[in-house]
Scaffold this motif. Structure first.
Motif, PDB file in Angstrom:
ATOM      1  N   ARG A  88       0.893  -1.331   0.173  1.00  0.00           N
ATOM      2  CA  ARG A  88       0.104   0.090  -0.096  1.00  0.00           C
ATOM      3  C   ARG A  88       0.682   1.099   0.072  1.00  0.00           C
ATOM      4  O   ARG A  88       0.495   2.549  -0.027  1.00  0.00           O
ATOM      5  N   GLY A  89       2.100   1.172   0.160  1.00  0.00           N
ATOM      6  CA  GLY A  89       3.114   2.240   0.016  1.00  0.00           C
ATOM      7  C   GLY A  89       3.245   3.069   1.401  1.00  0.00           C
ATOM      8  O   GLY A  89       3.341   4.126   1.160  1.00  0.00           O
ATOM      9  N   LEU A  90       2.719   2.299   2.161  1.00  0.00           N
ATOM     10  CA  LEU A  90       2.924   3.121   3.743  1.00  0.00           C
ATOM     11  C   LEU A  90       4.431   2.744   4.446  1.00  0.00           C
ATOM     12  O   LEU A  90       4.067   3.226   5.671  1.00  0.00           O
ATOM     13  N   PHE A  91       5.117   2.099   3.895  1.00  0.00           N
ATOM     14  CA  PHE A  91       6.706   1.993   4.820  1.00  0.00           C
ATOM     15  C   PHE A  91       7.161   3.512   5.122  1.00  0.00           C
ATOM     16  O   PHE A  91       7.959   3.408   6.099  1.00  0.00           O
ATOM     17  N   HIS A  92       6.861   4.497   4.591  1.00  0.00           N
ATOM     18  CA  HIS A  92       7.583   5.884   5.137  1.00  0.00           C
ATOM     19  C   HIS A  92       6.637   6.364   6.436  1.00  0.00           C
ATOM     20  O   HIS A  92       7.026   7.551   6.752  1.00  0.00           O
ATOM     21  N   VAL A  93       5.461   5.938   6.466  1.00  0.00           N
ATOM     22  CA  VAL A  93       4.510   6.582   7.584  1.00  0.00           C
ATOM     23  C   VAL A  93       4.937   6.226   8.945  1.00  0.00           C
ATOM     24  O   VAL A  93       5.424   5.499   9.202  1.00  0.00           O
ATOM     25  N   ASP A  94       4.301   6.998   9.855  1.00  0.00           N
ATOM     26  CA  ASP A  94       4.533   6.841  11.487  1.00  0.00           C
ATOM     27  C   ASP A  94       4.432   5.659  11.839  1.00  0.00           C
ATOM     28  O   ASP A  94       5.094   4.998  12.643  1.00  0.00           O
ATOM     29  N   SER A  95       3.304   5.149  11.318  1.00  0.00           N
ATOM     30  CA  SER A  95       2.832   3.937  11.818  1.00  0.00           C
ATOM     31  C   SER A  95       3.213   2.645  11.786  1.00  0.00           C
ATOM     32  O   SER A  95       3.133   1.493  12.155  1.00  0.00           O
ATOM     33  N   ALA A  96       4.463   2.731  10.561  1.00  0.00           N
ATOM     34  CA  ALA A  96       5.021   1.937  10.178  1.00  0.00           C
ATOM     35  C   ALA A  96       5.915   1.179  11.583  1.00  0.00           C
ATOM     36  O   ALA A  96       5.831  -0.239  11.561  1.00  0.00           O
ATOM     37  N   TYR A  97       6.520   1.932  12.182  1.00  0.00           N
ATOM     38  CA  TYR A  97       7.117   1.412  13.501  1.00  0.00           C
ATOM     39  C   TYR A  97       6.265   0.626  14.365  1.00  0.00           C
ATOM     40  O   TYR A  97       6.469  -0.584  14.769  1.00  0.00           O
ATOM     41  N   ARG A  98       5.003   1.133  14.653  1.00  0.00           N
ATOM     42  CA  ARG A  98       4.178   0.338  15.669  1.00  0.00           C
ATOM     43  C   ARG A  98       3.729  -1.011  14.862  1.00  0.00           C
ATOM     44  O   ARG A  98       3.456  -2.190  15.509  1.00  0.00           O
ATOM     45  N   VAL A  99       3.640  -1.103  13.536  1.00  0.00           N
ATOM     46  CA  VAL A  99       3.233  -2.318  12.917  1.00  0.00           C
ATOM     47  C   VAL A  99       4.363  -3.456  12.875  1.00  0.00           C
ATOM     48  O   VAL A  99       4.240  -4.686  13.186  1.00  0.00           O
TER      49      VAL A  99
END
Length: 269
Positions: free
Chosen positions: A152-163
């Motif tokens: 989904r192209g979300l690897f740069h978002v802040d929530s990446a660390y939590r996942v």
């Protein structure tokens, strides 16, 4: 006409291998297929993954490639021998190179592996590691949330660390000194994975070692392209072409910014 290296993956993850091949072998033409319409492969039955891999390979063979690279750990685990039996050109996977790189890196002989459900269920990494070094201890953990997150192209978002932290929780505190990123999507999350696991754990991506295997095999078979060649790469995906192209251009920017590139969405499915 320049023969290409054909590289396939369940989605964008194989672009991590593409990047390393472009770095090590900049004169080589690459044809890439990301099966973004049917990603992820991890939760699927092995028979289904074998079918999808066959379909993609059959599609890629029309371009007369000199090598097939299965840059998907799940497909490598369940389909590589099937593909090798079906084609006459070299077929390279990502599991043996990743295992070999981890063996070179570990000092304690205790290695972690993260991957999709399918890869972990196959025990392909554990088998490959123990084939090289029977006394190796392996901690494996399926991380089914990570590949779809990258797609989904979300690897740069802040929530990446939590996942990532949620996915790796069972491995935190285990006595491993290196961690195999057993899915080619995971290097997109390298920074978060490193933060979660800490500096004492070396992260192993199979991309660099896989590119070395490709170079060695092509050299042995006198199939390397002369360095004077300027490749025209081709990228195919089976769905969501806009996000695929955005991720690919961002990830490969320094390698393709000055080269002609062909982008297509085939309708073979």
């Amino acid at each position: 006409m320049q023969q290409a290296i054909a590289i396939l993956d369940s989605g964008v993850g194989g672009l991590t291998v593409v990047k390393e091949v472009m770095r090590q072998l900049p004169q080589e033409k690459i044809i890439y297929f990301g099966d973004t319409a049917r990603s992820p492969y991890g939760p699927r039955a092995a028979s289904e993954v074998r079918l999808f891999t066959r379909q993609i390979v059959d599609y890629l063979l029309q371009f007369n490639p000199k090598m097939i690279v299965i840059a998907c750990n799940t497909a490598t685990a369940v389909a590589i021998e099937d593909i090798r039996a079906r084609v006459s050109i070299p077929v390279v996977g990502v599991i043996t190179p990743g295992a070999r790189a981890a063996i070179k890196t570990t000092r304690s002989g205790i290695i972690g592996v993260i991957g999709t459900d399918g890869t972990i269920r196959s025990q392909a990494y554990e088998n490959a590691l123990k084939m090289i070094s029977p006394d190796i201890r392996v901690y494996s953990q399926a991380c089914p949330l990570l590949a779809p997150f990258v797609e989904r192209g979300l690897f740069h978002v802040d929530s990446a660390y939590r996942v990532v932290e949620q996915s790796l929780q069972p491995l935190i505190g285990k006595p491993i000194d290196c961690l195999i990123l057993g899915c080619t999507h995971y290097p997109f999350l390298m920074e978060s994975i490193s933060q979660v696991m800490g500096p004492q754990v070396n992260l192993i991506s199979s991309a660099e070692e896989t590119a070395r295997d490709i170079s060695t095999i092509l050299s042995q078979r006198a199939l390397l392209t002369p360095s004077s060649e300027v490749p025209i790469h081709q990228f195919f995906c089976s769905g969501a072409p806009d996000i695929f192209k955005q991720i690919a251009q961002s990830w490969l920017r320094e390698h393709i910014s000055f080269l002609p590139v062909v982008w297509q969405v085939p309708h073979f499915i």
